[in-house]
Scaffold this motif. Structure first.
Motif, short mmCIF file in Angstrom:
data_model
loop_
_atom_site.label_atom_id
_atom_site.label_comp_id
_atom_site.label_asym_id
_atom_site.label_seq_id
_atom_site.Cartn_x
_atom_site.Cartn_y
_atom_site.Cartn_z
N LYS A 243 -7.64 6.57 -5.15
CA LYS A 243 -7.32 5.40 -4.34
C LYS A 243 -8.54 4.60 -3.92
CE LYS A 243 -6.87 8.33 -0.18
NZ LYS A 243 -6.96 9.65 -0.83
N GLN A 244 -9.70 5.26 -3.78
CA GLN A 244 -10.89 4.54 -3.34
C GLN A 244 -11.37 3.51 -4.36
OE1 GLN A 244 -10.66 7.86 -3.76
NE2 GLN A 244 -12.53 8.77 -4.57
N PHE A 245 -10.92 3.63 -5.61
CA PHE A 245 -11.32 2.70 -6.66
C PHE A 245 -10.27 1.63 -6.94
CE2 PHE A 245 -13.55 6.68 -8.38
CZ PHE A 245 -14.68 6.44 -7.62
N ALA A 246 -9.13 1.70 -6.26
CA ALA A 246 -8.05 0.75 -6.52
C ALA A 246 -8.52 -0.68 -6.25
CB ALA A 246 -6.85 1.09 -5.64
N PRO A 247 -8.24 -1.60 -7.19
CA PRO A 247 -8.69 -2.99 -7.00
C PRO A 247 -7.83 -3.72 -5.97
CG PRO A 247 -7.43 -2.81 -9.02
CD PRO A 247 -7.56 -1.41 -8.49
N PRO B 248 -13.09 -3.06 -5.66
CA PRO B 248 -12.53 -1.75 -5.34
C PRO B 248 -12.40 -1.57 -3.83
CG PRO B 248 -14.37 -1.56 -6.89
CD PRO B 248 -14.37 -2.97 -6.38
N LEU B 249 -11.40 -0.83 -3.43
CA LEU B 249 -11.16 -0.58 -2.00
C LEU B 249 -12.42 -0.04 -1.32
CD1 LEU B 249 -9.11 -0.43 0.32
CD2 LEU B 249 -8.42 1.81 -0.54
N LEU B 250 -13.08 0.89 -1.96
CA LEU B 250 -14.29 1.49 -1.38
C LEU B 250 -15.37 0.45 -1.13
CD1 LEU B 250 -16.09 3.86 -0.57
CD2 LEU B 250 -16.52 4.29 -3.00
N MET B 251 -15.48 -0.53 -2.02
CA MET B 251 -16.50 -1.56 -1.85
C MET B 251 -16.25 -2.40 -0.60
SD MET B 251 -18.01 -4.21 -4.69
CE MET B 251 -18.23 -2.85 -5.84
N HIS B 252 -14.99 -2.68 -0.32
CA HIS B 252 -14.66 -3.41 0.91
C HIS B 252 -15.13 -2.61 2.13
CE1 HIS B 252 -12.29 -6.70 -0.75
NE2 HIS B 252 -11.68 -5.83 -1.55
N THR B 253 -14.94 -1.29 2.09
CA THR B 253 -15.36 -0.44 3.21
C THR B 253 -16.87 -0.47 3.37
OG1 THR B 253 -13.46 1.02 2.81
CG2 THR B 253 -15.27 1.89 4.16
N ILE B 254 -17.59 -0.31 2.27
CA ILE B 254 -19.06 -0.34 2.32
C ILE B 254 -19.55 -1.66 2.90
CG2 ILE B 254 -21.15 -0.42 0.89
CD1 ILE B 254 -19.71 1.53 -1.04
N GLU B 255 -18.98 -2.75 2.45
CA GLU B 255 -19.46 -4.07 2.88
C GLU B 255 -19.08 -4.37 4.32
OE1 GLU B 255 -18.19 -6.82 -0.14
OE2 GLU B 255 -19.67 -6.06 -1.59
N THR B 256 -18.05 -3.71 4.85
CA THR B 256 -17.73 -3.84 6.27
C THR B 256 -18.91 -3.37 7.13
OG1 THR B 256 -15.34 -3.63 5.96
CG2 THR B 256 -16.22 -3.04 8.12
N LEU C 17 -18.28 -0.01 -11.84
CA LEU C 17 -17.54 -0.95 -11.00
C LEU C 17 -18.50 -1.82 -10.18
CD1 LEU C 17 -14.63 1.29 -9.63
CD2 LEU C 17 -14.46 -0.52 -11.34
N CYS C 18 -19.57 -1.21 -9.69
CA CYS C 18 -20.55 -1.97 -8.91
C CYS C 18 -21.21 -3.05 -9.77
CB CYS C 18 -21.61 -1.04 -8.33
SG CYS C 18 -21.02 0.00 -6.97
N ARG C 19 -21.51 -2.71 -11.01
CA ARG C 19 -22.13 -3.70 -11.91
C ARG C 19 -21.15 -4.83 -12.21
NH1 ARG C 19 -24.01 1.06 -14.48
NH2 ARG C 19 -22.33 0.89 -16.04
N GLU C 20 -19.89 -4.50 -12.42
CA GLU C 20 -18.91 -5.50 -12.84
C GLU C 20 -18.49 -6.42 -11.70
OE1 GLU C 20 -15.59 -3.68 -14.72
OE2 GLU C 20 -16.65 -3.38 -16.63
N ASP D 241 0.73 1.60 2.04
CA ASP D 241 -0.53 1.25 2.70
C ASP D 241 -1.26 0.17 1.90
OD1 ASP D 241 -0.05 3.21 4.61
OD2 ASP D 241 -1.19 4.72 3.51
N MET D 242 -1.20 0.27 0.56
CA MET D 242 -1.88 -0.72 -0.28
C MET D 242 -1.26 -2.10 -0.12
SD MET D 242 -4.38 -1.27 -2.29
CE MET D 242 -4.90 0.37 -2.81
#
Length: 223
Positions: A22-26, A31-39, A64-67, A212-213
Motif C-alpha cells: 500500500k505504501q507504493f500505491a499511486p 506513491p502514497l509514501l512519497m506524500h508522507t515523506i514530503e509532508t 519510483l523516486c526517479r520516475e 481508506d484509499m
C-alpha cells in the motif's frame, strides 16, 4: 535540538489487496509514501528523514523516486521481522547528534504541520509526545461471549508521529521484543517513560484498506 523522523513503511499491504504494497500505491501522481515523506519535508526541510522499507522493495522504491521525483532526500533502511524491529533498524541509522526522534507510519500522509510541530515541542519539554483524537462512536468492551459499554470519554485513538527525546527512545529500544508493544509509546512506557498527549488531526488516518484509499484520493483532490 536537531530533529529526525523514522518513517516506517515495511508492511506488505495485504489488507489493501493486490500485489503492490500500500505504501507504493499511486495517488495524485505520486506513491502514497512519497506524500508522507514530503509532508515532513515541507514542515521542516532540516529534519533528517529515514525511511524503513522491506529489503526486496528498495530498488523498486528508488525507481519510483526517479520516475516521479522526490524532493526530499532520505536514507533507506531495511525493515525487520516486526514493526519493533523495523524501528530499531531505523534508530541505528539516526545520527548521534540528533536530539529529537519522531516515528511515523509511512501510510499517514495527512498529519497536519501544526500537529508535527506541537509533538516536537512537547517532546522537547517533557520527553515523549504522541497525537491522539477523541472517540466519536460508541464503544463496547468484549469479554468472551459478553460485552459491556465502555466510557468513550476516557478513550483516545492514537496516531503518529510519536516523538521522543533521542536518549529516551534509544534506551527503550534496548529492551527485548514483547508482543504487547503496539507502538513506540508502549515501548517507552515499558521502560518507565511517561507519555504526553497532544491533540491530533482527524484527517491523519492510516491508509490500510481500499475505502481508506478513496478517502485519500478525495483529500488530495484526486477523487
Amino acid at each position: 535540538m536537531k530533529r529526525c523522523v523514522i518513517i516506517v513503511a515495511g508492511g506488505k499491504g495485504v489488507r489493501m489487496g493486490g500485489e503492490m504494497p500500500k505504501q507504493f500505491a499511486p495517488i495524485a501522481g505520486k506513491p502514497l509514501l512519497m506524500h508522507t515523506i514530503e509532508t515532513f519535508y515541507r514542515q521542516d526541510e532540516l529534519t533528517e528523514i529515514i525511511v524503513v522499507l522491506p529489503a526486496e522493495h528498495e530498488e523498486y522504491w528508488k525507481m519510483l523516486c526517479r520516475e516521479t521525483g522526490c524532493v526530499a532526500s532520505h536514507t533507506i533502511v531495511h525493515g525487520g521481522e516486526t514493526r519493533f524491529h523495523s524501528v530499531k533498524n531505523g534508530l541505528a541509522a539516526v545520527p548521534s547528534d540528533v536530539g529529537l526522534i519522531a516515528v511515523h507510519d509511512g501510510v499517514r500522509p495527512f498529519v497536519a504541520p501544526d500537529v508535527i510541530a506541537a509533538c516536537f515541542d512537547e517532546a522537547a519539554r517533557n520527553g515523549a509526545a504522541i497525537p491522539v483524537i477523541s472517540m466519536i462512536e460508541s464503544v463496547r468492551e468484549v469479554d468472551g461471549a459478553t460485552s459491556r459499554p465502555a466510557d468513550r470519554n476516557k478513550l483516545r485513538l492514537v496516531q503518529t508521529p510519536q516523538i521522543f527525546r533521542a536518549e529516551i527512545l534509544r534506551k527503550a529500544y534496548q529492551q527485548p521484543y514483547n508482543e504487547h508493544f503496539t507502538d513506540d509509546a508502549s515501548v517507552v512506557e515499558a521502560d518507565g517513560g511517561i507519555i504526553t498527549l497532544v491533540a491530533g488531526n482527524r484527517e491523519n488516518i492510516k491508509i490500510t484498506t481500499p475505502p481508506d484509499m478513496i478517502i485519500a484520493k478525495y483529500l488530495l483532490g484526486n477523487g
